[in-house]
Write a protein that holds these residues in place. Structure first.
Motif, PDB file in Angstrom:
ATOM      1  N   UNK A   4      76.280  43.864 -89.883  1.00 13.53           N
ATOM      2  CA  UNK A   4      75.871  43.330 -88.185  1.00 13.53           C
ATOM      3  C   UNK A   4      76.930  43.135 -87.472  1.00 13.53           C
ATOM      4  N   UNK A   5      77.856  43.829 -86.534  1.00 12.50           N
ATOM      5  CA  UNK A   5      78.693  43.356 -85.695  1.00 12.50           C
ATOM      6  C   UNK A   5      78.012  43.275 -84.757  1.00 12.50           C
ATOM      7  N   UNK A  21      68.611  47.808 -81.967  1.00 11.16           N
ATOM      8  CA  UNK A  21      68.380  47.599 -80.840  1.00 11.16           C
ATOM      9  C   UNK A  21      67.287  46.591 -80.013  1.00 11.16           C
ATOM     10  N   UNK A  22      66.892  45.850 -80.430  1.00  9.29           N
ATOM     11  CA  UNK A  22      66.365  44.227 -80.911  1.00  9.29           C
ATOM     12  C   UNK A  22      67.694  43.025 -80.843  1.00  9.29           C
ATOM     13  N   UNK A  23      68.763  43.273 -81.509  1.00 14.35           N
ATOM     14  CA  UNK A  23      69.535  42.762 -81.601  1.00 14.35           C
ATOM     15  C   UNK A  23      70.229  42.242 -79.926  1.00 14.35           C
ATOM     16  N   UNK A  24      70.603  43.728 -78.856  1.00 10.75           N
ATOM     17  CA  UNK A  24      71.136  44.407 -77.969  1.00 10.75           C
ATOM     18  C   UNK A  24      71.193  44.282 -76.675  1.00 10.75           C
ATOM     19  N   UNK A  25      72.121  43.077 -75.563  1.00  9.77           N
ATOM     20  CA  UNK A  25      70.989  42.338 -74.414  1.00  9.77           C
ATOM     21  C   UNK A  25      72.340  43.513 -73.523  1.00  9.77           C
ATOM     22  N   UNK A  26      71.797  44.005 -72.550  1.00  9.70           N
ATOM     23  CA  UNK A  26      72.901  44.912 -71.378  1.00  9.70           C
ATOM     24  C   UNK A  26      74.226  45.339 -71.895  1.00  9.70           C
ATOM     25  N   UNK A  27      75.465  44.706 -71.895  1.00 10.50           N
ATOM     26  CA  UNK A  27      76.524  45.522 -72.140  1.00 10.50           C
ATOM     27  C   UNK A  27      76.738  45.273 -73.778  1.00 10.50           C
ATOM     28  N   UNK A  28      76.322  43.781 -74.409  1.00 11.36           N
ATOM     29  CA  UNK A  28      76.361  43.945 -75.369  1.00 11.36           C
ATOM     30  C   UNK A  28      75.452  44.585 -76.737  1.00 11.36           C
TER      31      UNK A  28
END
Length: 200
Positions: free
Chosen positions: A39-40, A73-80
């Motif tokens: 993951x990255x 998706x569960x790790x993504x927040x906003x633009x990250x």
């Protein structure tokens, strides 16, 4: 041990899209990085590859369009946004009907793979004596029917997945190893080398 994924069968149009995508070295490097790290996000990929986050974000989205990677998706927040590789079991079946340009794309992908594989073989031989057993080189020749070839390939895949681990769940002391198998009729090669393991 990781679960064996479903096989993704490529179509002719897939091959054209893959050839275009994989002709870009940054995209190949991203796939390699995700394959190793699991993951990255674009920042960590950019830092590892020496690219800007804008560049890696663009290429990550293009690879996602081809379903070679997927957003977590569960790790993504906003633009990250976080990504994982889907390059697990992609397969082009023999006898696939292709147009001339699709066949050319398939050959280009094959050439990319074989260039990498040839470099690995040269590296394996060059470091064979000093690898302390890490480099293993085996060659063989068999007489097989088409049904036996299919069975052999299936058993090979099953054996591989017996040893596949999830990222972050690797055995202590393990190293990332390149493993390849190629089977094709050996007719008219003009010479033969011993079939036993090299160096033994």
């Amino acid at each position: 041990m990781a679960e064996r994924p479903e096989t993704r069968v490529l179509t002719g149009p897939d091959l054209k899209a893959f050839s275009k995508a994989l002709s870009n070295p940054v995209r190949r490097d991203i796939l390699s990085y995700l394959g190793e790290h699991g993951e990255a996000n674009s920042t960590s990929v950019a830092k590892a590859l020496g690219e800007s986050t804008g560049t890696t974000s663009y290429h990550l989205r293009k690879l996602a369009d081809l379903k070679l990677i997927a957003e977590i998706e569960e790790r993504s927040q906003g633009r990250e946004r976080w990504w994982r590789s889907l390059m697990t079991d992609i397969f082009t079946p023999p006898g696939l009907e292709m147009t001339a340009d699709e066949r050319e794309a398939a050959l280009e992908i094959g050439a990319l793979k074989m260039t990498q594989d040839l470099n690995l073989v040269v590296k394996a031989y060059a470091g064979y004596d000093t690898s302390a057993g890490w480099n293993q080189i085996y060659r063989s020749g068999l007489w097989l029917t088409k049904d036996q070839i299919a069975a052999f390939a299936e058993e090979y895949q099953t054996l591989l997945y017996k040893y596949v681990t999830e990222p972050g769940d690797r055995p202590p002391g393990s190293r990332r190893m390149a493993v390849r198998m190629v089977m094709l009729p050996d007719e008219g090669s003009g010479f033969a080398l011993p079939a036993e393991a090299d160096g033994r």
